[in-house]
Design an enzyme around this catalytic site. Structure first.
Site, PDB file in Angstrom:
ATOM      1  N   ARG A   1       0.803  -1.185  -0.072  1.00 53.28           N
ATOM      2  CA  ARG A   1       0.212  -0.024  -0.090  1.00 53.28           C
ATOM      3  C   ARG A   1       0.864   1.243   0.042  1.00 53.28           C
ATOM      4  O   ARG A   1       0.563   2.201  -0.696  1.00 53.28           O
ATOM      5  CB  ARG A   1      -1.043   0.004   1.275  1.00 53.28           C
ATOM      6  CG  ARG A   1      -2.306  -1.030   0.939  1.00 53.28           C
ATOM      7  CD  ARG A   1      -3.108  -1.084   1.906  1.00 53.28           C
ATOM      8  NE  ARG A   1      -3.930  -1.970   1.644  1.00 53.28           N
ATOM      9  CZ  ARG A   1      -5.345  -2.444   2.187  1.00 53.28           C
ATOM     10  NH1 ARG A   1      -5.728  -1.654   3.304  1.00 53.28           N
ATOM     11  NH2 ARG A   1      -6.004  -3.332   1.875  1.00 53.28           N
TER      12      ARG A   1
ATOM     13  N   GLU B   1      -5.195  -1.979  -4.558  1.00 62.27           N
ATOM     14  CA  GLU B   1      -4.892  -2.329  -3.341  1.00 62.27           C
ATOM     15  C   GLU B   1      -5.572  -1.828  -2.199  1.00 62.27           C
ATOM     16  O   GLU B   1      -5.347  -1.504  -1.090  1.00 62.27           O
ATOM     17  CB  GLU B   1      -3.342  -1.844  -3.001  1.00 62.27           C
ATOM     18  CG  GLU B   1      -2.267  -2.398  -3.978  1.00 62.27           C
ATOM     19  CD  GLU B   1      -2.117  -3.875  -3.536  1.00 62.27           C
ATOM     20  OE1 GLU B   1      -1.883  -4.716  -4.555  1.00 62.27           O
ATOM     21  OE2 GLU B   1      -2.103  -4.266  -2.385  1.00 62.27           O
ATOM     22  N   GLY B   2      -6.996  -1.842  -2.484  1.00 61.56           N
ATOM     23  CA  GLY B   2      -7.966  -1.280  -1.290  1.00 61.56           C
ATOM     24  C   GLY B   2      -8.321   0.132  -1.591  1.00 61.56           C
ATOM     25  O   GLY B   2      -7.546   0.984  -1.679  1.00 61.56           O
TER      26      GLY B   2
HETATM   27  C1  LIG Z   1      -5.991  -0.633 -12.651  1.00 59.52           C
HETATM   28  C2  LIG Z   1      -6.046  -1.761 -11.797  1.00 59.52           C
HETATM   29  C3  LIG Z   1      -5.282  -2.534 -11.554  1.00 59.52           C
HETATM   30  C4  LIG Z   1      -5.758  -3.827 -10.726  1.00 59.52           C
HETATM   31  N1  LIG Z   1      -4.740  -4.687 -10.411  1.00 59.52           N
HETATM   32  C5  LIG Z   1      -5.280  -6.040  -9.763  1.00 59.52           C
HETATM   33  C6  LIG Z   1      -4.150  -7.058  -9.455  1.00 59.52           C
HETATM   34  O1  LIG Z   1      -3.028  -7.047 -10.048  1.00 59.52           O
HETATM   35  N2  LIG Z   1      -4.595  -8.174  -8.835  1.00 59.52           N
HETATM   36  C7  LIG Z   1      -5.760  -8.213  -8.234  1.00 59.52           C
HETATM   37  O2  LIG Z   1      -6.128  -8.950  -7.764  1.00 59.52           O
HETATM   38  N3  LIG Z   1      -6.756  -7.149  -8.480  1.00 59.52           N
HETATM   39  C8  LIG Z   1      -6.625  -6.084  -9.236  1.00 59.52           C
HETATM   40  N4  LIG Z   1      -7.220  -4.952  -9.197  1.00 59.52           N
HETATM   41  C9  LIG Z   1      -8.502  -5.063  -8.625  1.00 59.52           C
HETATM   42  C10 LIG Z   1      -8.767  -4.092  -7.347  1.00 59.52           C
HETATM   43  O3  LIG Z   1      -8.037  -4.647  -6.277  1.00 59.52           O
HETATM   44  C11 LIG Z   1     -10.343  -4.062  -7.256  1.00 59.52           C
HETATM   45  O4  LIG Z   1     -10.870  -3.208  -8.350  1.00 59.52           O
HETATM   46  C12 LIG Z   1     -10.701  -3.197  -5.849  1.00 59.52           C
HETATM   47  O5  LIG Z   1     -10.251  -3.948  -4.880  1.00 59.52           O
HETATM   48  C13 LIG Z   1     -11.898  -2.690  -5.825  1.00 59.52           C
HETATM   49  O6  LIG Z   1     -13.075  -3.779  -6.173  1.00 59.52           O
HETATM   50  P1  LIG Z   1     -14.198  -3.529  -7.065  1.00 59.52           P
HETATM   51  O7  LIG Z   1     -13.464  -2.917  -8.346  1.00 59.52           O
HETATM   52  O8  LIG Z   1     -14.751  -4.882  -7.370  1.00 59.52           O
HETATM   53  O9  LIG Z   1     -15.138  -2.483  -6.348  1.00 59.52           O
HETATM   54  P2  LIG Z   1     -16.125  -2.797  -4.977  1.00 59.52           P
HETATM   55  O10 LIG Z   1     -15.557  -3.705  -4.192  1.00 59.52           O
HETATM   56  O11 LIG Z   1     -17.369  -3.390  -5.706  1.00 59.52           O
HETATM   57  O12 LIG Z   1     -16.475  -1.447  -4.812  1.00 59.52           O
HETATM   58  C14 LIG Z   1     -17.059  -0.373  -5.531  1.00 59.52           C
HETATM   59  C15 LIG Z   1     -17.224   0.827  -4.498  1.00 59.52           C
HETATM   60  O13 LIG Z   1     -17.793   0.509  -3.310  1.00 59.52           O
HETATM   61  C16 LIG Z   1     -16.933   0.868  -2.499  1.00 59.52           C
HETATM   62  N5  LIG Z   1     -17.186  -0.127  -0.992  1.00 59.52           N
HETATM   63  C17 LIG Z   1     -16.938  -1.469  -1.302  1.00 59.52           C
HETATM   64  N6  LIG Z   1     -17.125  -1.961   0.128  1.00 59.52           N
HETATM   65  C18 LIG Z   1     -17.677  -0.983   0.826  1.00 59.52           C
HETATM   66  C19 LIG Z   1     -17.871  -0.860   2.204  1.00 59.52           C
HETATM   67  N7  LIG Z   1     -17.967  -1.919   3.053  1.00 59.52           N
HETATM   68  N8  LIG Z   1     -18.104   0.386   2.776  1.00 59.52           N
HETATM   69  C20 LIG Z   1     -18.044   1.407   1.918  1.00 59.52           C
HETATM   70  N9  LIG Z   1     -17.683   1.407   0.638  1.00 59.52           N
HETATM   71  C21 LIG Z   1     -17.485   0.387   0.026  1.00 59.52           C
HETATM   72  C22 LIG Z   1     -15.731   0.838  -2.827  1.00 59.52           C
HETATM   73  O14 LIG Z   1     -14.678   1.808  -1.961  1.00 59.52           O
HETATM   74  C23 LIG Z   1     -15.805   1.495  -4.247  1.00 59.52           C
HETATM   75  O15 LIG Z   1     -15.786   2.792  -4.356  1.00 59.52           O
HETATM   76  C24 LIG Z   1      -6.945  -3.886  -9.873  1.00 59.52           C
HETATM   77  C25 LIG Z   1      -7.858  -2.857 -10.319  1.00 59.52           C
HETATM   78  C26 LIG Z   1      -7.533  -1.800 -11.157  1.00 59.52           C
HETATM   79  C27 LIG Z   1      -8.429  -0.776 -11.405  1.00 59.52           C
END
Ligand SMILES: Cc1cc2nc3c(=O)[nH]c(=O)nc-3n(C[C@H](O)[C@H](O)[C@H](O)COP(=O)(O)OP(=O)(O)OC[C@H]3O[C@@H](n4cnc5c(N)ncnc54)[C@H](O)[C@@H]3O)c2cc1C
Length: 399
Positions: free
Chosen positions: A260, A375-376
């Site tokens: 992070r 990364e969160g």
């Molecule tokens: C450019 C890029 C590179 C990436 N690289 C990797 C990688 O190498 N390996 C890998 O495994 N993943 C990777 N990811 C995935 C990334 O870790 C996820 O996109 C991220 O964890 C968010 O998950 P999500 O997109 O499903 O959003 P969601 O979890 O569906 O969240 C959507 C929104 O809701 C909010 N939210 C979710 N839960 C809560 C809560 N409990 N309370 C309040 N708000 C909440 C979030 O903050 C967000 O704004 C990558 C993503 C991107 C965009």
């Protein structure tokens, strides 16, 4: 806290600056215009390997504890942050496309047995060619809530059979191996999580599809599937004993705590690039005499410096083997938001030119948004810190 930069790191920073100006920035702009990642056979990657880049931080020491210590000494978390910031300044997408074990390295380092480190990180000690590692936690139905992963792992003799779908894994289709998180029993939540090193060419690993992204186009973020994919039990990171007492998810969290601050530092790097570009444009347009423009630019630099100090503090704690969970979340919550604010100001200062879609200010604006997500997300970091404030465990399933 001593934040001086040692001579070796200064020298490496100077090297990145030269490479950044000559190759990284132009390559990033080209990938952005073409809308596709830099291909794995690009001569730039071979050049990086010949320059000694793309290597593991692992020292090759078979003993796990000595190896972790060596990694901390050799990698020095803060030196790594300085380098990450500088690389992202020139182009964060190209920086992530660099060969190396990538996000797959922290879990292998922290959870892998000596034999697994030798097998998976050994080839990255003096790579004969550009090699990549990858990390796949995210699934179409499990992003922030990693406990919701549904990729299943079923023991069958001397192997595990994996079935599921992963998305957005950096460099996955070009990787020698991917650290894939799966569950042996979804009802156990995080207690059921296991990390497997799935090697390229394993039957059942496939359907690689490079995702379309708004920014950071120079590296691939890839979805893939695992269909009756037989992975030798020897590829279960840390072996079964590691997962006793629900340690599975803890392994992932350790990785995140290490990465992070690096992601936050990269946001600082993109923010710096956006600030420099805004300054250049304002100077060219003769707008530096306007105190409102000056004030916006100065606010950006001030907030970037604060964000950088937060990153450095998190890294300093890691270098001194002290817990850094809150500091890692703090810098990750702050830096991307600061960088986004500066990139947004840069768009406004560039005005009409930024709206045309071929300006650096506009590219940086698209690039920086993802830093809040990977990364969160910022929201998740704030949840982690708020739980810590009131004395709750980091996440509901960790109690
Ligand atoms: C450019 C890029 C590179 C990436 N690289 C990797 C990688 O190498 N390996 C890998 O495994 N993943 C990777 N990811 C995935 C990334 O870790 C996820 O996109 C991220 O964890 C968010 O998950 P999500 O997109 O499903 O959003 P969601 O979890 O569906 O969240 C959507 C929104 O809701 C909010 N939210 C979710 N839960 C809560 C809560 N409990 N309370 C309040 N708000 C909440 C979030 O903050 C967000 O704004 C990558 C993503 C991107 C965009």
């Amino acid at each position: 806290m001593d934040f001086r930069i040692d001579a070796a790191t200064e020298q490496r920073l100077a090297g990145i600056r030269a490479l950044g100006r000559a190759e990284i920035r132009p390559l990033g702009l080209e990938a952005d215009r073409l809308g596709r990642p830099v291909p794995p056979d690009h001569p730039f990657f071979r050049k990086l390997v010949s320059l000694g880049l793309g290597r593991t931080r692992w020292s090759g020491d078979g003993d796990a504890r000595a190896s972790r210590g060596a990694a901390a000494r050799e990698g020095s978390a803060r030196a790594a942050l300085c380098l990450a910031e500088e690389l992202a300044y020139w182009d964060r997408g190209v920086a992530v496309s660099f060969p190396g074990p990538g996000l797959g390295e922290p879990p292998v380092l922290s959870m892998g047995t000596p034999e697994q480190k030798e097998r998976f990180l050994g080839p990255f000690r003096e790579p004969d060619r550009p090699r990549w590692g990858s990390f796949a936690m995210t699934e179409p139905g499990a992003g922030s809530d990693v406990a919701a992963i549904r990729t299943s792992a079923r023991r069958e003799g001397g192997a595990f059979v994996l079935d599921g779908e992963k998305s957005f894994a950096a460099n996955a289709s070009r990787a020698d191996w991917i650290v894939v998180w799966a569950t042996v029993d979804p009802s156990l939540g995080r207690g059921g999580h296991r990390a497997f090193v799935v090697e390229r060419g394993t039957p059942g690993l496939g359907d690689f599809k490079i995702e379309r992204k708004m920014g950071l186009k120079a590296y691939e973020s890839t979805s893939f599937t695992l269909r009756a994919c037989r992975v030798p039990a020897a590829n279960l990171l840390g072996g079964e004993e590691h997962y006793a007492r629900r340690a599975g998810f803890k392994g992932a969290l350790q990785s995140f705590n290490a990465t992070r601050p690096a992601i936050a530092a990269m946001a600082v790097g993109i923010g710096r690039a956006a600030l420099d570009e805004a300054l250049r444009v304002a100077r060219e347009d003769g707008r530096l005499g306007d105190s409102r423009v000056r004030d916006r630019l100065e606010r950006g630099r001030r907030r970037l410096r604060v964000a950088r100090l937060l990153c450095w503090r998190a890294a300093w704690l890691a270098d001194h083997q002290q817990p850094n969970m809150v500091e890692a979340s703090l810098c990750k919550a702050v830096a991307p938001a600061v960088a986004l604010e500066i990139a947004s100001a840069g768009m406004e200062i560039a005005g009409e030119a930024a709206g045309r879609g071929d300006a650096l200010a506009e590219k940086l604006f698209r690039d920086v948004k993802a830093m809040d997500i990977v990364e969160g997300t910022g929201q998740i970091q704030r949840i982690v810190m708020a739980r810590h404030l009131v004395g709750l465990p980091r996440d509901p399933g960790a109690a």
